[in-house]
Design a protein around this motif. Structure first.
Motif, PDB file in Angstrom:
ATOM      1  N   ASP A  65     -42.700 -59.465  53.934  1.00 54.40           N
ATOM      2  CA  ASP A  65     -42.813 -58.063  54.368  1.00 54.40           C
ATOM      3  C   ASP A  65     -42.243 -57.139  53.299  1.00 54.40           C
ATOM      4  N   GLY A  66     -42.451 -57.516  52.037  1.00 51.36           N
ATOM      5  CA  GLY A  66     -42.022 -56.672  50.922  1.00 51.36           C
ATOM      6  C   GLY A  66     -40.578 -56.869  50.491  1.00 51.36           C
ATOM      7  N   LYS A  67     -39.808 -57.659  51.248  1.00 50.33           N
ATOM      8  CA  LYS A  67     -38.385 -57.834  50.884  1.00 50.33           C
ATOM      9  C   LYS A  67     -38.192 -59.139  50.113  1.00 50.33           C
ATOM     10  N   ASP A  68     -37.447 -59.069  49.015  1.00 46.30           N
ATOM     11  CA  ASP A  68     -37.216 -60.238  48.162  1.00 46.30           C
ATOM     12  C   ASP A  68     -36.138 -61.120  48.810  1.00 46.30           C
ATOM     13  N   LEU A  69     -36.513 -62.353  49.142  1.00 51.04           N
ATOM     14  CA  LEU A  69     -35.537 -63.258  49.791  1.00 51.04           C
ATOM     15  C   LEU A  69     -34.326 -63.507  48.888  1.00 51.04           C
ATOM     16  N   ALA A  70     -34.509 -63.343  47.568  1.00 47.76           N
ATOM     17  CA  ALA A  70     -33.395 -63.560  46.635  1.00 47.76           C
ATOM     18  C   ALA A  70     -32.269 -62.558  46.881  1.00 47.76           C
ATOM     19  N   ASP A  71     -32.611 -61.406  47.451  1.00 47.98           N
ATOM     20  CA  ASP A  71     -31.583 -60.392  47.723  1.00 47.98           C
ATOM     21  C   ASP A  71     -30.817 -60.665  49.014  1.00 47.98           C
ATOM     22  N   PHE A  72     -31.281 -61.657  49.788  1.00 47.54           N
ATOM     23  CA  PHE A  72     -30.642 -61.930  51.075  1.00 47.54           C
ATOM     24  C   PHE A  72     -29.374 -62.768  50.876  1.00 47.54           C
ATOM     25  N   SER A  73     -28.310 -62.402  51.560  1.00 46.19           N
ATOM     26  CA  SER A  73     -27.127 -63.276  51.618  1.00 46.19           C
ATOM     27  C   SER A  73     -27.507 -64.504  52.457  1.00 46.19           C
ATOM     28  N   ASN A  74     -26.653 -65.521  52.445  1.00 46.85           N
ATOM     29  CA  ASN A  74     -26.943 -66.701  53.269  1.00 46.85           C
ATOM     30  C   ASN A  74     -27.066 -66.322  54.741  1.00 46.85           C
ATOM     31  N   GLN A  75     -26.246 -65.382  55.161  1.00 51.83           N
ATOM     32  CA  GLN A  75     -26.299 -64.922  56.563  1.00 51.83           C
ATOM     33  C   GLN A  75     -27.620 -64.218  56.858  1.00 51.83           C
ATOM     34  N   GLU A  76     -28.065 -63.373  55.908  1.00 50.19           N
ATOM     35  CA  GLU A  76     -29.343 -62.662  56.096  1.00 50.19           C
ATOM     36  C   GLU A  76     -30.517 -63.646  56.088  1.00 50.19           C
ATOM     37  N   LEU A  77     -30.377 -64.689  55.268  1.00 52.75           N
ATOM     38  CA  LEU A  77     -31.430 -65.704  55.227  1.00 52.75           C
ATOM     39  C   LEU A  77     -31.488 -66.471  56.558  1.00 52.75           C
ATOM     40  N   ALA A  78     -30.326 -66.682  57.161  1.00 50.76           N
ATOM     41  CA  ALA A  78     -30.292 -67.341  58.477  1.00 50.76           C
ATOM     42  C   ALA A  78     -30.985 -66.469  59.523  1.00 50.76           C
ATOM     43  N   VAL A  79     -30.783 -65.174  59.444  1.00 51.21           N
ATOM     44  CA  VAL A  79     -31.448 -64.251  60.375  1.00 51.21           C
ATOM     45  C   VAL A  79     -32.959 -64.284  60.132  1.00 51.21           C
TER      46      VAL A  79
END
Ligand code: ADP
Length: 223
Positions: A65-79
């Protein structure tokens, strides 16, 4: 207008000296249904795990959805895994110590998003898949086919935008394999999810008009 749900750019993944993925580029369009075929060891599961945020790439990017997963913290990746993605594996991974209703509602509880609406839609789906009588039972009390349908309900419970399936028909005979494939396609359409199915079965793949192939860590649009 068609838009990509997930965009993959120069995606690579290495395990020590093994290059599992080599510079994969692709746009998975919203609402489309893809089958990915390829020999064992060609990188199919690795691609699926990275798309699902279960692992991180060695290099390259995934935009959901346009957001780079690389920018996600581990917590955001879990979400992301919890709310954006639904997973269906060949083996069901239902927790043996919980009844099926609790297994299904676990992602909602973990995500702190359990509502009466979700409980209602889960019940409806259980009725549609004819497993409502299984909800209070423990997973071991169910047949393999019933467990798999419970797993499917859990995967769809939070209405994921992306439904990832790794050999979902791997342990089924050809009749049930066809049934499950058509069911996955129907449910993904009903739920508006983009469906990606990894399979080594050409019959399963023949139900998809978006066919992809993997070889030696590369993704191809022709076999
Ligand atoms: P497929 O799903 O097409 O069978 P995989 O993505 O599982 O292929 O594997 C691609 C390559 O990466 C294979 O050579 C495999 O042995 C290797 N591989 C996959 N996962 C791991 C891991 N966790 N550790 C080491 N090597 C791995």
């Amino acid at each position: 207008m068609e838009r990509p749900l997930v965009t993959v750019r120069n995606l690579s993944k290495s395990y020590a000296s093994t290059k599992a993925l080599s510079g994969v580029n692709f746009d998975f369009m919203a609402g489309n249904q893809y089958a990915i075929q390829g020999a064992s060891g060609s990188g199919k599961s690795t691609l699926l795990y990275l798309l699902g945020g279960l692992d991180r790439p060695t290099s390259g990017n995934i935009y959901a959805d346009g957001k780079d997963l690389a920018d996600f913290s581990n917590q955001e990746l879990a979400v992301y895994r919890n709310l954006f993605v639904g997973f269906v594996f060949q083996f069901h991974f239902l927790l043996p110590s919980m009844n099926c209703r609790s297994n299904i509602l676990l992602p909602a509880l973990i995500g702190n998003v359990l509502t009466a609406d979700i409980e209602q839609s889960v019940l409806k789906l259980a009725e549609y898949l004819e497993v409502q009588h299984c909800l209070e039972k423990m997973p071991y009390q169910l047949s393999g086919g019933e467990q798999q349908r419970i797993n499917l309900i859990r995967a769809l419970s939070l209405r994921p935008k992306l439904l990832l399936c790794d050999e979902p028909t791997g342990n089924l005979d050809s009749v049930n394999s066809e049934k499950v494939t058509l069911l996955l396609k129907t449910l993904a359409t009903q739920y508006g999810a983009t469906l990606i199915v990894v399979t080594h079965d050409t019959k399963v793949a023949s139900h998809f008009n978006q066919n992809l192939w993997m070889k030696d860590g590369h993704l191809f649009t022709r076999g």
